[in-house]
Design a protein around this motif. Sequence first.
Motif, short mmCIF file in Angstrom:
data_model
loop_
_atom_site.label_atom_id
_atom_site.label_comp_id
_atom_site.label_asym_id
_atom_site.label_seq_id
_atom_site.Cartn_x
_atom_site.Cartn_y
_atom_site.Cartn_z
N PRO A 46 10.97 68.91 -18.39
CA PRO A 46 9.53 68.62 -18.48
C PRO A 46 9.19 67.59 -19.56
O PRO A 46 8.32 66.74 -19.36
CB PRO A 46 8.90 69.98 -18.79
N LEU A 47 9.88 67.64 -20.70
CA LEU A 47 9.62 66.66 -21.76
C LEU A 47 10.03 65.26 -21.29
O LEU A 47 9.32 64.28 -21.55
CB LEU A 47 10.37 67.05 -23.04
N ALA A 48 11.16 65.17 -20.60
CA ALA A 48 11.61 63.88 -20.08
C ALA A 48 10.62 63.35 -19.04
O ALA A 48 10.31 62.15 -19.03
CB ALA A 48 13.00 64.00 -19.48
N VAL A 49 10.12 64.22 -18.19
CA VAL A 49 9.15 63.80 -17.17
C VAL A 49 7.89 63.25 -17.84
O VAL A 49 7.33 62.24 -17.39
CB VAL A 49 8.81 64.98 -16.22
N LEU A 50 7.44 63.89 -18.91
CA LEU A 50 6.26 63.38 -19.63
C LEU A 50 6.52 61.98 -20.18
O LEU A 50 5.65 61.11 -20.11
CB LEU A 50 5.88 64.33 -20.77
N GLU A 51 7.71 61.76 -20.72
CA GLU A 51 8.03 60.43 -21.25
C GLU A 51 8.11 59.39 -20.14
O GLU A 51 7.62 58.27 -20.29
CB GLU A 51 9.33 60.48 -22.05
N PHE A 52 8.73 59.76 -19.02
CA PHE A 52 8.79 58.82 -17.89
C PHE A 52 7.40 58.51 -17.33
O PHE A 52 7.10 57.38 -16.97
CB PHE A 52 9.68 59.37 -16.77
N ALA A 53 6.55 59.53 -17.27
CA ALA A 53 5.18 59.31 -16.78
C ALA A 53 4.41 58.37 -17.71
O ALA A 53 3.70 57.48 -17.24
CB ALA A 53 4.45 60.65 -16.66
N ALA A 54 4.58 58.55 -19.01
CA ALA A 54 3.92 57.65 -19.96
C ALA A 54 4.44 56.23 -19.81
O ALA A 54 3.67 55.27 -19.84
CB ALA A 54 4.12 58.15 -21.39
N ILE A 73 -2.54 57.14 -24.80
CA ILE A 73 -3.13 58.32 -25.47
C ILE A 73 -2.23 59.53 -25.25
O ILE A 73 -1.98 60.31 -26.17
CB ILE A 73 -4.57 58.56 -24.98
N GLY A 74 -1.73 59.68 -24.02
CA GLY A 74 -0.80 60.77 -23.74
C GLY A 74 0.46 60.68 -24.59
O GLY A 74 0.95 61.69 -25.09
N ALA A 75 0.97 59.47 -24.77
CA ALA A 75 2.17 59.28 -25.59
C ALA A 75 1.88 59.62 -27.06
O ALA A 75 2.71 60.24 -27.73
CB ALA A 75 2.68 57.85 -25.46
N VAL A 76 0.72 59.23 -27.53
CA VAL A 76 0.34 59.59 -28.91
C VAL A 76 0.34 61.10 -29.07
O VAL A 76 0.91 61.65 -30.03
CB VAL A 76 -1.04 59.00 -29.29
N LEU A 77 -0.28 61.80 -28.13
CA LEU A 77 -0.35 63.26 -28.21
C LEU A 77 1.04 63.90 -28.11
O LEU A 77 1.34 64.88 -28.80
CB LEU A 77 -1.26 63.81 -27.12
N TYR A 78 1.90 63.34 -27.26
CA TYR A 78 3.27 63.82 -27.12
C TYR A 78 3.99 63.76 -28.47
O TYR A 78 4.63 64.71 -28.90
CB TYR A 78 4.01 62.98 -26.08
N PHE A 79 3.87 62.61 -29.14
CA PHE A 79 4.57 62.44 -30.41
C PHE A 79 3.90 63.18 -31.56
O PHE A 79 4.56 63.53 -32.53
CB PHE A 79 4.81 60.96 -30.70
#
Length: 116
Positions: A46-54, A73-79
């Motif tokens: 799931p974490l990898a999918v979030l990074e690929f989506a960003a 914005i999603g990437a900022v929140l992820y990090f």
Amino acid sequence: MYIAYVVVAVLFALMLAGSGRGKLVREQRVTDTITGLGVPLSWFVPLAVLEFAAALGLVAGVFYRPLGIAAGIGAVLYFVGAVIAHLRAKDNKGVVAPGVMMLFSAAPVVLGFLSL
């Protein structure tokens, strides 16, 4: 500002894709770091999918800026979450990498707004 957005978005998308790949193939360094924070292996995909989506969203933002801004914005929140995970685990040395990525992920957001 459009050219700056394109350059930063593509470079950051490549960084995100590389980071996501490390989680998918469970590179030893990545696995040791993340499991050391208390993150279970079941979260890697799931974490990898979030990074690929960003990454995809940032590249799509070249053609439709609001999508790129949302991905940024999603990437900022992820990090932000990654920084918090490192701080909670008292991993002060390890907080630098996600902290830099968090700051760098803000660049496409700012450039995206400036190039609307």
